[in-house]
Write a protein that holds these residues in place. Structure first.
Motif, PDB file in Angstrom:
ATOM      1  N   LEU A 107       0.838  -1.199   0.000  1.00 24.49           N
ATOM      2  CA  LEU A 107       0.000   0.000   0.000  1.00 24.49           C
ATOM      3  C   LEU A 107       0.874   1.251   0.000  1.00 24.49           C
ATOM      4  O   LEU A 107       1.791   1.384   0.805  1.00 24.49           O
ATOM      5  CB  LEU A 107      -0.916  -0.010   1.221  1.00 24.49           C
ATOM      6  N   VAL A 108       0.596   2.169  -0.912  1.00 24.00           N
ATOM      7  CA  VAL A 108       1.259   3.476  -0.937  1.00 24.00           C
ATOM      8  C   VAL A 108       0.474   4.463  -0.084  1.00 24.00           C
ATOM      9  O   VAL A 108       1.036   5.284   0.632  1.00 24.00           O
ATOM     10  CB  VAL A 108       1.364   4.008  -2.384  1.00 24.00           C
ATOM     11  N   GLY A 109      -0.863   4.379  -0.153  1.00 25.51           N
ATOM     12  CA  GLY A 109      -1.739   5.289   0.588  1.00 25.51           C
ATOM     13  C   GLY A 109      -3.042   5.454  -0.170  1.00 25.51           C
ATOM     14  O   GLY A 109      -3.427   4.581  -0.955  1.00 25.51           O
ATOM     15  N   GLY A 110      -3.724   6.558   0.062  1.00 26.90           N
ATOM     16  CA  GLY A 110      -5.001   6.764  -0.610  1.00 26.90           C
ATOM     17  C   GLY A 110      -5.387   8.226  -0.666  1.00 26.90           C
ATOM     18  O   GLY A 110      -4.696   9.095  -0.128  1.00 26.90           O
ATOM     19  N   ARG A 111      -6.509   8.488  -1.327  1.00 26.73           N
ATOM     20  CA  ARG A 111      -6.991   9.857  -1.453  1.00 26.73           C
ATOM     21  C   ARG A 111      -8.502   9.847  -1.642  1.00 26.73           C
ATOM     22  O   ARG A 111      -9.108   8.831  -1.984  1.00 26.73           O
ATOM     23  CB  ARG A 111      -6.332  10.583  -2.613  1.00 26.73           C
ATOM     24  N   LEU A 112      -9.096  11.019  -1.382  1.00 25.10           N
ATOM     25  CA  LEU A 112     -10.518  11.246  -1.595  1.00 25.10           C
ATOM     26  C   LEU A 112     -10.714  11.840  -2.986  1.00 25.10           C
ATOM     27  O   LEU A 112      -9.969  12.738  -3.395  1.00 25.10           O
ATOM     28  CB  LEU A 112     -11.066  12.198  -0.534  1.00 25.10           C
ATOM     29  N   LEU A 113     -11.725  11.343  -3.712  1.00 23.57           N
ATOM     30  CA  LEU A 113     -12.020  11.826  -5.058  1.00 23.57           C
ATOM     31  C   LEU A 113     -13.514  12.065  -5.205  1.00 23.57           C
ATOM     32  O   LEU A 113     -14.312  11.477  -4.475  1.00 23.57           O
ATOM     33  CB  LEU A 113     -11.573  10.790  -6.103  1.00 23.57           C
ATOM     34  N   PRO A 114     -13.915  12.889  -6.162  1.00 21.93           N
ATOM     35  CA  PRO A 114     -15.344  13.039  -6.436  1.00 21.93           C
ATOM     36  C   PRO A 114     -15.839  11.862  -7.274  1.00 21.93           C
ATOM     37  O   PRO A 114     -15.179  11.451  -8.236  1.00 21.93           O
ATOM     38  CB  PRO A 114     -15.412  14.348  -7.230  1.00 21.93           C
ATOM     39  N   GLY A 115     -16.997  11.312  -6.910  1.00 25.00           N
ATOM     40  CA  GLY A 115     -17.596  10.240  -7.686  1.00 25.00           C
ATOM     41  C   GLY A 115     -18.724  10.762  -8.549  1.00 25.00           C
ATOM     42  O   GLY A 115     -18.917  11.972  -8.687  1.00 25.00           O
ATOM     43  N   ASP A 116     -19.495   9.863  -9.131  1.00 26.28           N
ATOM     44  CA  ASP A 116     -20.609  10.270  -9.983  1.00 26.28           C
ATOM     45  C   ASP A 116     -21.670  11.025  -9.196  1.00 26.28           C
ATOM     46  O   ASP A 116     -22.283  11.963  -9.696  1.00 26.28           O
ATOM     47  CB  ASP A 116     -21.249   9.038 -10.639  1.00 26.28           C
ATOM     48  N   ALA A 117     -21.935  10.595  -7.970  1.00 30.19           N
ATOM     49  CA  ALA A 117     -22.997  11.222  -7.164  1.00 30.19           C
ATOM     50  C   ALA A 117     -22.581  11.353  -5.711  1.00 30.19           C
ATOM     51  O   ALA A 117     -23.399  11.250  -4.803  1.00 30.19           O
ATOM     52  CB  ALA A 117     -24.290  10.413  -7.279  1.00 30.19           C
TER      53      ALA A 117
END
Length: 265
Positions: free
Chosen positions: A175-185
């Motif tokens: 695992l490198v890490g993660g992030r928050l992204l916008p989804g379809d809804a």
């Protein structure tokens, strides 16, 4: 205001020059981070960046030079006579008709991206997110794997459901890490993995209204994304590795996350 101005309170969306500098890793850190933030909200700009990065990779393969040392190339083509353009168009029309007749009886056996099936929106978003963020060396993730507990708690709250990070150690990916992204809804999460050679895979997670269990493949360039829906959650596993290996990993991930991959066999 410009992305080169770190003191701009409300920076304008990056223009083509700024996006090009971003792809070339030529922006200052703050401007680079600002463009990254904008790409997370602007799917059209993210797709353009992904296309440019694909072109850079093609130039690297063609010229045999490291991407970091690449120069810009302008290809100048001699004008094609009108009679030749008409002839070529006619040939392509005939070839296209023949291809349609050939693929007709085989359509049900082709992957989604080849038989004209429109992939679910989150699969496209997952692919674009992979193309945009995995080449990043300075800012590939928002929260690093060293803070995995915080990462999982934060993304679980934002997606309003308990999340877990499946291990890919048996496949050689950490695992490198993660992030928050916008989804379809609503919000979506991206978890990034890397092997010792620097190759990366991502797992994209987002809420879904429907609950179909279909397991499908989406292709874009050399990238592949296996995606499925389980318990009203959409999952997408993306990477440039072989289709068979990515499918194997996706099946294990689905099982680890409580899905039923036996329904795909």
């Amino acid at each position: 205001m410009s992305y080169d101005d770190p003191h701009s309170a409300v920076p304008k969306p990056p223009d083509l020059q700024a996006l090009s500098a971003f792809v070339d890793e030529a922006l200052p850190d703050e401007a680079h981070a600002a463009v990254l933030e904008h790409l997370a909200q602007d799917s059209a700009a993210a797709a353009r960046v992904a296309d440019w990065r694909a072109q850079k990779a093609a130039l690297k393969a063609l010229c045999g030079a490291p991407v970091a040392d690449e120069a810009s190339f302008i290809v100048v083509r001699a004008p094609v006579p009108w009679w030749r353009r008409v002839g070529l168009a006619a040939c392509w029309l005939v070839a296209g008709a023949g291809l349609a007749l050939l693929l007709g009886p085989l359509g049900s056996r082709l992957p989604d991206s080849l038989r004209g099936h429109e992939p679910m929106g989150f699969a496209k978003r997952a692919d674009i997110a992979y193309a945009v963020y995995t080449p990043e060396q300075r800012h590939p993730v928002e929260v690093a794997a060293s803070e995995e507990g915080h990462l999982v708690n934060w993304l679980s709250k934002r997606l309003n459901r308990p999340l877990s990070v499946p291990s890919l150690q048996e496949y050689g990916y950490s695992l490198v890490g993660g992030r928050l992204l916008p989804g379809d809804a609503g919000p979506a999460a991206q978890f990034m993995y890397e092997n010792p050679e620097g190759a990366r895979l991502t797992l994209y997670v987002t809420d879904m209204g429907d609950n179909e269990a279909a397991f499908r493949l989406f292709r874009e360039g050399n990238r592949r994304t296996f995606y499925w829906v389980s318990d009203h959650v959409g999952y997408a596993m993306s990477g440039p590795i072989s289709e068979g290996k990515l499918r194997e990993i996706a099946i294990d991930v689905c099982s680890d996350l409580g899905g039923k991959p036996e329904s795909w066999q």
